[in-house]
Every structure is written in structure tokens, then in C-alpha cells.
Design an enzyme around this catalytic site. Structure first.
Site, PDB file in Angstrom:
ATOM      1  N   ASP A   8     118.260 104.344  36.492  1.00  0.00           N
ATOM      2  CA  ASP A   8     118.408 103.437  35.361  1.00  0.00           C
ATOM      3  C   ASP A   8     117.038 102.776  35.171  1.00  0.00           C
ATOM      4  O   ASP A   8     116.206 102.784  36.084  1.00  0.00           O
ATOM      5  CB  ASP A   8     119.480 102.395  35.726  1.00  0.00           C
ATOM      6  N   ASP A  10     116.221  99.417  32.879  1.00  0.00           N
ATOM      7  CA  ASP A  10     116.174  97.954  32.783  1.00  0.00           C
ATOM      8  C   ASP A  10     116.955  97.293  33.914  1.00  0.00           C
ATOM      9  O   ASP A  10     118.143  97.522  34.056  1.00  0.00           O
ATOM     10  CB  ASP A  10     116.704  97.522  31.420  1.00  0.00           C
ATOM     11  N   GLY A  51     122.616  98.340  24.794  1.00  0.00           N
ATOM     12  CA  GLY A  51     122.047  98.801  23.522  1.00  0.00           C
ATOM     13  C   GLY A  51     121.674  97.614  22.658  1.00  0.00           C
ATOM     14  O   GLY A  51     122.528  96.765  22.377  1.00  0.00           O
TER      15      GLY A  51
HETATM   16  C1  XBP Z   1     119.579  98.081  29.351  1.00  0.00           C
HETATM   17  C2  XBP Z   1     120.092  97.910  27.965  1.00  0.00           C
HETATM   18  C3  XBP Z   1     119.143  98.024  26.811  1.00  0.00           C
HETATM   19  C4  XBP Z   1     118.100  96.926  26.906  1.00  0.00           C
HETATM   20  C5  XBP Z   1     117.431  96.695  25.570  1.00  0.00           C
HETATM   21  O1  XBP Z   1     119.546  99.456  29.535  1.00  0.00           O
HETATM   22  O2  XBP Z   1     121.285  97.752  27.795  1.00  0.00           O
HETATM   23  O3  XBP Z   1     119.899  97.862  25.631  1.00  0.00           O
HETATM   24  O4  XBP Z   1     118.755  95.718  27.262  1.00  0.00           O
HETATM   25  O5  XBP Z   1     116.830  97.889  25.127  1.00  0.00           O
HETATM   26  P1  XBP Z   1     119.598 100.131  31.035  1.00  0.00           P
HETATM   27  P2  XBP Z   1     117.109  98.391  23.627  1.00  0.00           P
HETATM   28  O6  XBP Z   1     119.972  99.065  32.042  1.00  0.00           O
HETATM   29  O7  XBP Z   1     120.641 101.217  30.883  1.00  0.00           O
HETATM   30  O8  XBP Z   1     118.207 100.646  31.260  1.00  0.00           O
HETATM   31  O9  XBP Z   1     116.914  97.190  22.728  1.00  0.00           O
HETATM   32  O10 XBP Z   1     116.093  99.485  23.384  1.00  0.00           O
HETATM   33  O11 XBP Z   1     118.534  98.879  23.658  1.00  0.00           O
HETATM   34 MG    MG Z   2     120.120  98.427  33.976  1.00  0.00          MG
END
Ligand code: XBP
Ligand code: MG
Length: 251
Positions: A8, A10, A51
Site C-alpha cells: 500500500d 499512503d 479515493g
Molecule cells: C489512500 C487513499 C487516497 C489518498 C488520497 O490510499 O485513500 O485516496 O488518501 O489520494 P492508500 P487521492 O492507503 O490505498 O495508498 O486523492 O489521489 O485519492
Molecule cells: Mg494506506
């Protein structure tokens, strides 16, 4: 026999949400003259929705009854998100967001041992390549055989789609892979794809339910700064998560 590590982004590769995505959203709201401002606490609530486009719609529907949606609201949300992504990638280019402890070390070791590396994330693809390029290495994106990101699948996490899509691209079975996540939405997605999952928590996710995780850690650890193990099975254990320890956990 472990063949691939699927990460993953973020909260896992880097702690991007509070001081990265969140100010980027706020900068876009200002640019569009909106009186929307996501403080740290509110953003923590909004992270329930993965998202960025989906998160903005969730905010309007659940927190702004006063806001009158224009007829082309979806078009506006897409434009807002494009502006936000520009702010976020500019922040990354300024070298603002470092990788979490142990991430580069484990990626390097896995790569040296011939394992396949993959990304499975809800975030926008260019956010991934910019983070890898500026915080891992100039050829960071090329370390990964698959970067499964954002709108490539119809249903975002907690749906398993993004992990299923990544494994299909690699031609691998769940038992040949291991996932790394940071949140409840994330582990629900990886477990939904039958993937064993190592969790590293962060401030927003420390109280999430990580039932089913292979291990829950404060971080991946570095020599001199070991992780703290948080799951009941081995609470308090300290260490550095390297390939030898991973293999011992997987046997
Ligand atoms: C984290 C998310 C993303 C980010 C924002 O994704 O949910 O939506 O918060 O990025 P993960 P965007 O933990 O699956 O990496 O604005 O491009 O969605
Ligand atoms: Mg994450």
C-alpha cells in the site's frame, strides 16, 4: 514460497495523509474559492472513505448540508481533484515526504534477493511515481513490476479489487505474495484478496481493527530503532523486519 511483496502507499510507504494530501486538498479548495477546510481531526474522519474524489463527495453529503451542488458537480469534483493532485505532486517534488522507517531497507533487500515488488493503492498513479522518484530513488518507480493505483479498478479499498488486479498482472497466487498495509480499509482489501498482511500503524490508524494481520508493528524498524510489535500474539516484541524475519513468520 514468497515471490512478491505488495505495498500500500499512503500511510505504509510514507506518512502522506496529515501533512501531504490534507494540505493539498485545502489548497485546491482555496484555489476554487470554496469555504471548505479539512483540519487534522476532520480529515481523520474523512479517511473512512478511500479515493480523493469519493472523499470530497462524502464530505459534501455528510458534513455540508448548506452546500448547494452545481448541476455539473461531478465535473467540478474531477477538476478539484486534478488541482489537488498538482499541489500534492509539487509537494513531493520539493522532497517534502520521506519514506517511513525501514521501507527503503526492506525494498532494497527484497529486490537484491530477486523478489517482485508491487504497489496496490487507492491513490492516483502519478502520486505514486512522484513519491517513489523523489523519496526512494530517481528510478524508484522501476523497482516495481506493477503499480496498481486509483481508478484502474471499479471498486476502491476496502474492496479487494486492487490487490486482485495487481496479482493478475503479476500472474501470482495469493500464497506467493505478502501485503503491507496501514489501515482497516487496507487490510480488509488485502485479506479480501486472501493475502497475508503485515500492518504498520500511524497516528490516524492506531485504533483500527487489524484482526487477521500476520503482525501489527509500529513501523518496519531500523537498526538502532527497532519496531514495537502491537498485536496480542507477540505484544512488546522488538526487532527489524528484514527478509529473514519475514520468511520465519511465513513458514
Ligand atoms: C489512500 C487513499 C487516497 C489518498 C488520497 O490510499 O485513500 O485516496 O488518501 O489520494 P492508500 P487521492 O492507503 O490505498 O495508498 O486523492 O489521489 O485519492
Ligand atoms: Mg494506506
Amino acid at each position: 514460497m514468497i515471490k512478491a511483496l505488495l505495498f500500500d502507499v499512503d500511510g505504509t510507504l510514507a506518512d502522506t495523509e496529515r501533512d501531504g494530501h490534507r494540505p493539498a486538498f485545502n489548497a485546491a479548495f482555496q484555489e476554487f474559492g470554496l469555504d471548505w477546510n479539512w483540519d487534522v481531526a476532520l480529515y481523520g474522519q474523512l479517511l473512512a472513505v478511500t479515493g480523493g474524489k469519493e472523499r470530497m463527495k462524502y464530505y459534501v453529503e455528510n458534513f455540508r448540508p448548506d452546500y448547494v451542488k452545481p448541476s455539473d458537480f461531478d465535473v467540478m469534483v474531477a477538476a478539484l481533484h486534478k488541482a489537488k493532485t498538482a499541489h500534492y505532486t509539487r509537494m513531493l517534488a520539493q522532497g517534502g515526504i520521506p519514506l517511513r522507517p525501514g521501507v527503503k531497507r526492506l525494498l532494497q533487500e527484497a529486490r537484491d534477493q530477486g523478489l517482485i515488488l508491487g504497489v496496490a493503492t487507492t491513490t492516483t498513479p502519478e502520486n505514486v511515481t512522484e513519491l517513489l522518484r523523489h523519496s526512494l530513488a530517481p528510478d524508484g518507480p522501476e523497482w516495481f513490476q506493477v503499480i496498481a493505483a486509483g481508478d484502474i479498478v471499479p471498486a476502491k479499498k476496502p474492496a479487494p479489487d486492487i490487490y486482485v488486479w495487481a496479482m493478475r498482472q503479476l500472474g501470482l497466487k495469493p500464497e506467493e505474495c505478502l501485503a503491507f498495509e496501514d489501515s482497516e480499509n487496507g487490510i480488509r482489501s488485502s485479506l479480501g484478496a486472501n493475502l497475508r498482511t503485515v500492518v504498520t500503524i500511524n497516528d490516524y490508524t492506531r485504533d483500527h481493527d487489524f484482526s487477521g494481520a500476520l503482525a501489527v508493528l509500529s513501523d518496519l524498524g531500523e537498526s538502532g530503532a527497532p519496531y514495537e510489535r502491537l498485536d496480542p500474539a507477540a505484544k512488546g516484541e522488538r526487532g527489524v523486519l528484514d527478509m529473514a524475519r519475514l520468511r520465519s513468520w511465513l513458514e
